[in-house]
Write an enzyme that holds these catalytic residues in place. Sequence first.
Site, PDB file in Angstrom:
ATOM      1  CB  CYS A 156      -0.797  -0.047   1.702  1.00  0.00           C
ATOM      2  SG  CYS A 156      -2.281  -1.234   0.863  1.00  0.00           S
ATOM      3  CG  HIS A 157       1.113   3.684   2.538  1.00  0.00           C
ATOM      4  ND1 HIS A 157      -0.282   2.785   2.932  1.00  0.00           N
ATOM      5  CD2 HIS A 157      -0.532   4.259   1.567  1.00  0.00           C
ATOM      6  CE1 HIS A 157      -1.306   3.120   2.507  1.00  0.00           C
ATOM      7  NE2 HIS A 157      -1.537   4.541   1.704  1.00  0.00           N
ATOM      8  N   GLY A 158       4.529   0.894   1.357  1.00  0.00           N
ATOM      9  CA  GLY A 158       6.037   1.086   1.120  1.00  0.00           C
ATOM     10  C   GLY A 158       6.382   0.405   2.089  1.00  0.00           C
TER      11      GLY A 158
END
Lengths: 186, 434, 319
Positions: free
Chosen positions: A150-152
């Site tokens: 999703c956001h690394g």
Amino acid sequence: MSATDIQDPNRRDFLYVATGMAAVVGAGAVAWPFIDQMRPDASTLALASVEVDVSSLEPGMSLVVKWRGKPVVVRNRTEKEMKDGEAVNLAQLKDPLARNANLPADAPATDANRTTPGKEAWMVMVQVCTHLGCIPLGQEGEFGGWFCPCHGSVYDTAGRVRAGPAPENMSVPVFQFISDTKIRIG
Amino acid sequence: MSEGHSTYTPKTGIGRWFDARMPLPRLVYDSFVAYPVPRNLNYAWTFGGILSIMLAAQILTGIVLAMHYAADSTLAFDSVEKIMRDVNSGWLLRYLHSNGASFFFVAVYIHIFRGLYYGSYKAPRELLWILGCIIYLLMMATGFMGYVLPWGQMSFWGATVITGFFSAIPLVGDWIQQLLLGGFAVDTPTLNRFFSLHYLLPFMIAGVVVLHIWALHVVGQSNPTGIEVKSKTDIVAFTPYATIKDAFGMIVFLFVFAYFVFYLPNFLGHPDNYTVADPLKTPAHIVPEWYFLPFYAILRAITFNIGPINSKLGGVLAMFGSIAMLFLVPWLDTSKVRSAVYRPWYKLFFWLFVIDAVLLGWLGSQPAEGSYVFMAQMATLFYFAFFLVALPVLGLIETPRRLPNSITEAVLEKNKGGGGGHPASATAAPETKG
Amino acid sequence: MIPKSGDRFSDKIMLETTTARQRISRGFGMKKILTSLALLGLVLAGNGAATTGAIAQEEAHNEAAPTHFPIHKPKEMDWSFAGPFGTYDKAQLQRGLKVYKEVCAACHSMKLVAFRTLEDLGYSEAQVKALAAEYTINDGPNDAGDMFDRPGIPSDHFPAPFPNEQAAAAANGGAAPPDMSLLAKARGVERGFPRFVFDIFTQYAQGGPDYIHSLLTGYDEQPPEGMEIPEGTHYNPYFMAGVSLKMPNPLSDDQVTYDDGSPQTVDQYSRDVSAFLMWAAEPHLEDRKKTGFRVLVFLLLFGALVYLTKRKVWAGVAH
């Protein structure tokens, strides 16, 4: 106006205050069931503990069970994964705490503290990214642990956050080995 | 409240700032503090307040029950049982809601009968009365659809029978019935739309209640003498006088309500509703909730064809007609005197009507066989005769008793008269102020 | 706030009154109609009470072909959970559970009751676990997509003896045995007027267990002469829906072994299982009655305070 009011002002004030207080107590008591009903109900709480048979897991294999509606990963780690985990310098960690519900809240995030004594090969962990609740992918990312698409956010082989926006290590739930092949979570 | 009469003066700077922009505190003050009410209102007048409390309680408990309820024919029954067994305080909320519906109707019936007894529907309160009738209709629709939601045997068969009314309509009846059901029989589509409407209607009731109170505050309360307010000595301020009296009435009412909720929670329900709905098995004897029984008795009383109208349509028409009577009351009653207190003949008929309504209710709960049918027919006849014959004719031929000149005079007279017969009430009301 | 029309109103009444008097002579026929209408009302009211008695008598006459059921009203028993301070007798519930498990469960499901709730009967967590494990629960699908059997755990519900209602009906002569979770609330013989009024004051809410107990002990009686008992059914004068039912007498003396020395009789078994079914249908009964007592005491005290305040507020105003 009547003589009683002048004679007995305290009694009247007391009466008004007592009535008002009784009304407040009553309103509070009525409010409670309306809040109480929002808490998890008895059938939900009854499922708050699950038993998992892990006899089929060879090193390098994982399984995922649902506990309290969330995925919990049980991973039998390989030798290499354990060594990588132990080799980490705690000072490099973004979150220095173990986040292990079986240990005191201030336990440091050593590899041993992320597992349970005598069963250090086994990672049992709520597989939910501490950033915003996505499910990280296993055995991905530069540390060979978990990677959240999703956001690394990147986690290492002990589920500790090493890069990305996540603030904390993934949490270890209350669990115990009730036999060599059975784990009870919750 | 009539404009220009407001006595509200904000005491603080914030109060003045608010008042200049949106005079909500002024509205509340004028409507619920300074609002004048006749000084001689008895406890029958506390039921308006009681009804507001019951509406609020039903909406609140309903909202939280909806958090746990599933409107699907395969899940509904079990989801209600889950509320009863597993949800924290669920049993309490559910029993409050199911008994709350019954006590809502208890209160509304007392409220309606009070209006009939004291002639509260007469000019200039016709619109107030009709708004009340609309609220009652909405309550009946809400109560009926709510009873379907637990999806027990009575829920299912009650819904089947009631929606069957519409099939009595010539030509388009079947089409309308299918429109209501969303199918050929009561099933998930029916349950789902009933749930949606059951959630919506109480807010519509609340809206009409606002209009009802608005209309009330324009014309003012009626009172036991039926004489309009004439001077300042006839009235007291709503707060604290009416507020504290209403509060006491409410607590007594809530005491009885709580007694049923905690000790007899299923007394007013039917055991069959604890059996899950079975579309292939009709219960031996279908009865609606108690508050619909008189109308149910009227429905079943029409066992004969009336000219071109067959008995089925006739029953439905009689039932709807019996409710329509209420709407016409302000114009059916020809008497110039409001209150039954001064109308000896009307008083007798009023009480006979009360007995007739109770009798119809009891007959509605009995199987429609043998002498019950004939009795129901006679009771139905009396029901309609009360409205269509007694109300208009009595007003024309009855000799009313002498009316006092004002509310104040009536109050003073009563307190003087009461002194001889009831020493207790004399001590309870020390006379100091005009 | 003083409607203008009101001032004229009562003066008008005085005038109207006199005109009304003049009208009376003309309206004398009307008065006759009204009087007969009033009489009709009175007669109706009187009739109501009389008819109930008459219908009850009618019933008694035709013994061999009764039309109203049950033939006998249920026997009213003493239950520990009756009344404002009623509580369940845990030993009795445990015995009732044993009767359910060993007798009723062969045909009747109890699918709304979870094993975990049996702790209410006084069992420890470990005992509940062991009890749940006695049952086999069909679960799944597993990773291979197959359903599998596993021992029960406390969060499971009592498994049903038949896979579905059709199977239950087919195995029981066409009538599926009802689920027992709510039976004690789903059964109740109508009390009739005026008893239902008295019931409010005596807090009679035991119609279900009374009925179940009466039914279970009512198989001994012989049908009156000339009564037709349909093939495959069993006469029971306490049955609500006819002269006989499909279920044969399920209980006999010494059928279930009690460990606590209670008498092993049909009467005792049926009392215990009725009490157990009441618990199964209304597990929060004790909590409800306890809360109710507190609420009523509070309302009484609060009501007294509000009444005194009301007296004080209105002290100077005649009304």
